[in-house]
Write an enzyme that holds these catalytic residues in place. Structure first.
Site, PDB file in Angstrom:
ATOM      1  N   MET A   1       0.887  -1.185   0.000  1.00  0.00           N
ATOM      2  CA  MET A   1       0.000   0.000   0.000  1.00  0.00           C
ATOM      3  C   MET A   1       0.899   1.201   0.000  1.00  0.00           C
ATOM      4  O   MET A   1       1.829   1.203   0.762  1.00  0.00           O
ATOM      5  CB  MET A   1      -0.849  -0.040   1.271  1.00  0.00           C
ATOM      6  N   PRO A   2       0.745   2.177  -0.812  1.00  0.00           N
ATOM      7  CA  PRO A   2      -0.283   2.388  -1.836  1.00  0.00           C
ATOM      8  C   PRO A   2      -0.214   1.431  -3.028  1.00  0.00           C
ATOM      9  O   PRO A   2       0.827   0.851  -3.290  1.00  0.00           O
ATOM     10  CB  PRO A   2      -0.021   3.811  -2.309  1.00  0.00           C
ATOM     11  N   VAL A   3      -1.366   1.288  -3.652  1.00  0.00           N
ATOM     12  CA  VAL A   3      -1.505   0.498  -4.876  1.00  0.00           C
ATOM     13  C   VAL A   3      -1.911   1.436  -6.006  1.00  0.00           C
ATOM     14  O   VAL A   3      -2.877   2.179  -5.881  1.00  0.00           O
ATOM     15  CB  VAL A   3      -2.581  -0.599  -4.720  1.00  0.00           C
TER      16      VAL A   3
ATOM     17  N   THR B   1       2.871  -0.882  -4.850  1.00  0.00           N
ATOM     18  CA  THR B   1       2.513  -1.882  -5.873  1.00  0.00           C
ATOM     19  C   THR B   1       1.921  -1.153  -7.074  1.00  0.00           C
ATOM     20  O   THR B   1       1.127  -0.234  -6.898  1.00  0.00           O
ATOM     21  CB  THR B   1       1.457  -2.868  -5.307  1.00  0.00           C
TER      22      THR B   1
END
Lengths: 61, 61, 61, 61, 61, 61
Positions: free
Chosen positions: D1-3, D40
């Site tokens: 996270m963040p994605v 990601t």
């Protein structure tokens, strides 16, 4: 913006996509009081074995 | 509704998808106190070169 | 990776989220033969008037 | 996270993906004051007939 | 199109969003050899209890 | 299935959502030759500072 993502089964024709995009873009543009040019539509095609409904793969139904 | 999207690598078997969809649908249905029939699962398959982790393509790892 | 997005109704408790995330992460990790550490889960909460089922808002049902 | 999900047209090269993932991951990590390892990136490739802009299929433009 | 969705934690400042959107849009536009005007960015803010990493809620870490 | 996600600005009325969901569900159902009951619509509301168009925040336009 707005961005509309349509996650559906594989296999609908280009002509069906063409009509769907035209109509859906118009409706959503009107709903948000925006010009149709602002609308983006993304069509995702899922094979039946990649979709689960009620705990079962669509390909098993 | 609920709708569960699982973005994963390519290559898991149909049997693995079948079991995953069955179990995940059951758990999420219980969590939301809804029948399993209400649950939709969408499995997205990503080739390694379309996934970045820590700034690198998975295909480069 | 994998990334699991769960789009559900508002109102489930933190405890229910905790259990759901734990179980779902374990199942998906096993399905992809990956460690649970690789799994990300994103829970989206939708008010009933932002969800349509069968052409109707959930808030109208 | 963040994605980060990047929904784009088909056809960009692996090298372009490599550079894009590296740079985008770095920027987003800095923006959220997190290490790049936390990031990601998922690249989605859409054929032109699956994309609508302004009510038209990209493949019709 | 392209459409970039950034799912991140709550709490980043408007200024951080401003810079992130500017830089990310430029990079992705270059990667796809398109003008920056074509790029849409959607920032999703997740409370920590709506994010699971490694089977745990971020709010429990 | 199909699942339609509409990412739009905050602020449209419940009545506008009601009409949009009804019309969009009908069109997409027809396009995929499925009953309207099969259609799920998820409406996402984005504040202007969480949307970037052409490298700028909507809130800065």
């Amino acid at each position: 913006m707005p961005v509309i993502t349509i996650a559906g089964n594989e296999g609908i024709t280009t002509e069906a996509k063409r009509k769907m995009v035209k109509k859906v873009s118009k409706i959503v543009a009107e709903s948000y009081d925006l010009p149709t040019e602002a609308i983006t539509v993304l069509i995702q095609s899922y094979p039946k074995e990649n979709v689960g409904v009620g705990g079962e793969l669509l390909s098993d139904r």
